[in-house]
Design a protein around this motif. Structure first.
Motif, mmCIF file in Angstrom:
data_model
loop_
_atom_site.group_PDB
_atom_site.id
_atom_site.type_symbol
_atom_site.label_atom_id
_atom_site.label_comp_id
_atom_site.label_asym_id
_atom_site.label_seq_id
_atom_site.Cartn_x
_atom_site.Cartn_y
_atom_site.Cartn_z
ATOM 1 N N LYS A 51 0.851 -1.188 0.000
ATOM 2 C CA LYS A 51 0.000 0.000 0.000
ATOM 3 C C LYS A 51 0.889 1.240 0.000
ATOM 4 N N ASN A 52 0.622 2.143 -0.944
ATOM 5 C CA ASN A 52 1.361 3.410 -1.045
ATOM 6 C C ASN A 52 2.858 3.193 -1.213
ATOM 7 N N GLY A 53 3.216 2.321 -2.156
ATOM 8 C CA GLY A 53 4.611 1.945 -2.297
ATOM 9 C C GLY A 53 5.348 2.501 -3.485
ATOM 10 N N ALA A 54 4.855 3.519 -4.136
ATOM 11 C CA ALA A 54 5.534 4.004 -5.343
ATOM 12 C C ALA A 54 6.736 4.877 -5.045
ATOM 13 N N GLY A 55 6.817 5.426 -3.862
ATOM 14 C CA GLY A 55 7.971 6.236 -3.522
ATOM 15 C C GLY A 55 7.872 7.686 -3.933
ATOM 16 N N GLY A 56 6.897 8.018 -4.722
ATOM 17 C CA GLY A 56 6.717 9.405 -5.121
ATOM 18 C C GLY A 56 7.939 9.979 -5.793
ATOM 19 N N ASN A 57 8.249 11.215 -5.477
ATOM 20 C CA ASN A 57 9.401 11.884 -6.073
ATOM 21 C C ASN A 57 10.566 12.002 -5.105
ATOM 22 N N ARG A 58 10.554 11.180 -4.067
ATOM 23 C CA ARG A 58 11.625 11.284 -3.084
ATOM 24 C C ARG A 58 12.951 10.837 -3.692
ATOM 25 N N LYS A 59 14.009 11.353 -3.132
ATOM 26 C CA LYS A 59 15.347 11.031 -3.616
ATOM 27 C C LYS A 59 15.696 9.585 -3.247
ATOM 28 N N ARG A 60 16.294 8.867 -4.176
ATOM 29 C CA ARG A 60 16.705 7.484 -3.941
ATOM 30 C C ARG A 60 17.885 7.449 -2.973
ATOM 31 N N THR A 61 17.865 6.449 -2.096
ATOM 32 C CA THR A 61 18.905 6.313 -1.081
ATOM 33 C C THR A 61 19.769 5.097 -1.375
ATOM 34 N N GLU A 62 20.834 4.954 -0.622
ATOM 35 C CA GLU A 62 21.682 3.766 -0.735
ATOM 36 C C GLU A 62 20.870 2.520 -0.387
ATOM 37 N N ASP A 63 19.942 2.654 0.548
ATOM 38 C CA ASP A 63 19.074 1.542 0.913
ATOM 39 C C ASP A 63 18.234 1.095 -0.286
ATOM 40 N N ASP A 64 17.711 2.054 -1.043
ATOM 41 C CA ASP A 64 16.934 1.715 -2.247
ATOM 42 C C ASP A 64 17.802 0.943 -3.238
ATOM 43 N N LYS A 65 19.025 1.407 -3.421
ATOM 44 C CA LYS A 65 19.931 0.739 -4.349
ATOM 45 C C LYS A 65 20.243 -0.686 -3.885
ATOM 46 N N ALA A 66 20.503 -0.841 -2.593
ATOM 47 C CA ALA A 66 20.805 -2.163 -2.058
ATOM 48 C C ALA A 66 19.612 -3.102 -2.216
ATOM 49 N N ARG A 67 18.435 -2.583 -1.993
ATOM 50 C CA ARG A 67 17.220 -3.392 -2.134
ATOM 51 C C ARG A 67 17.030 -3.832 -3.590
ATOM 52 N N MET A 68 17.233 -2.932 -4.518
ATOM 53 C CA MET A 68 17.083 -3.283 -5.932
ATOM 54 C C MET A 68 18.165 -4.272 -6.376
ATOM 55 N N LEU A 69 19.370 -4.135 -5.860
ATOM 56 C CA LEU A 69 20.419 -5.103 -6.176
ATOM 57 C C LEU A 69 20.055 -6.485 -5.637
ATOM 58 N N TRP A 70 19.437 -6.520 -4.437
ATOM 59 C CA TRP A 70 18.991 -7.806 -3.893
ATOM 60 C C TRP A 70 17.928 -8.416 -4.808
ATOM 61 N N PHE A 71 16.949 -7.605 -5.223
ATOM 62 C CA PHE A 71 15.901 -8.098 -6.117
ATOM 63 C C PHE A 71 16.511 -8.645 -7.413
ATOM 64 N N LYS A 72 17.458 -7.926 -7.941
ATOM 65 C CA LYS A 72 18.085 -8.338 -9.200
ATOM 66 C C LYS A 72 18.838 -9.662 -9.026
ATOM 67 N N ALA A 73 19.553 -9.796 -7.926
ATOM 68 C CA ALA A 73 20.347 -11.000 -7.680
ATOM 69 C C ALA A 73 19.496 -12.192 -7.264
ATOM 70 N N ASN A 74 18.322 -11.945 -6.710
ATOM 71 C CA ASN A 74 17.508 -13.015 -6.137
ATOM 72 C C ASN A 74 16.153 -13.182 -6.807
ATOM 73 N N ASN A 75 15.968 -12.572 -7.977
ATOM 74 C CA ASN A 75 14.652 -12.623 -8.612
ATOM 75 C C ASN A 75 14.211 -14.044 -8.931
ATOM 76 N N GLN A 76 15.104 -14.912 -9.336
ATOM 77 C CA GLN A 76 14.710 -16.294 -9.644
ATOM 78 C C GLN A 76 14.315 -17.051 -8.382
ATOM 79 N N ARG A 77 15.056 -16.849 -7.318
ATOM 80 C CA ARG A 77 14.696 -17.481 -6.037
ATOM 81 C C ARG A 77 13.346 -16.983 -5.562
ATOM 82 N N LEU A 78 13.136 -15.673 -5.654
ATOM 83 C CA LEU A 78 11.877 -15.082 -5.216
ATOM 84 C C LEU A 78 10.716 -15.583 -6.068
ATOM 85 N N ALA A 79 10.955 -15.736 -7.364
ATOM 86 C CA ALA A 79 9.896 -16.178 -8.272
ATOM 87 C C ALA A 79 9.429 -17.607 -8.002
ATOM 88 N N THR A 80 10.215 -18.389 -7.275
ATOM 89 C CA THR A 80 9.789 -19.751 -6.973
ATOM 90 C C THR A 80 8.555 -19.777 -6.086
#
Length: 133
Positions: A51-80
């Motif tokens: 709910k309300n997860g688009a992030g709006g126009n806020r500035k991206r943080t290192e945490d956002d980058k780390a989270r996206m890198l995790w998604f990228k590295a683990n997308n196949q595992r998550l898709a199971t």
């Protein structure tokens, strides 16, 4: 379902797992990753509804980058076990941008990302996605 040790996600209505991102803070990214790892280890199909997860126009943080890198590295595992990540945005002005972003994420990650204007529709589609699993 046995209780899972989740820090951020609400799994009270499992297999629908919910996150209210209204008060999202950068430190939540690590907790989200930990919770997703727990859900992957649990191995049962689920859909994440944000709910309300688009992030709006806020500035991206290192945490956002780390989270996206995790998604990228683990997308196949998550898709199971993850049948979709559905975002509920009630602000019509955010819809077009969010829909474009989720289409790109779906294509890049092989996971179903979708945006909805109301929670009831997101839940109905989540249940359909689980039925097809």
């Amino acid at each position: 379902m046995p209780a899972l040790a989740l820090k951020l996600l609400d799994h009270g209505d499992f297999p629908l797992v919910r996150l209210d991102a209204t008060d999202w803070r950068p430190a939540h990214g690590v907790a989200l990753i930990d919770d997703l790892e727990t859900l992957i280890e649990h191995g049962q199909p689920f859909v994440l509804i944000i709910k309300n997860g688009a992030g709006g126009n806020r500035k991206r943080t290192e945490d956002d980058k780390a989270r996206m890198l995790w998604f990228k590295a683990n997308n196949q595992r998550l898709a199971t076990c993850c049948r979709g990540i559905f975002t509920v945005l009630t602000a019509p002005a955010q819809q077009p941008k969010a829909e474009k972003q989720t289409a790109g994420l779906s294509a890049a990650m092989g996971l179903r990302f979708q945006v909805f204007a109301d929670a009831e529709e997101a839940e109905a589609q989540a249940r359909r996605a689980l039925d097809r699993a």
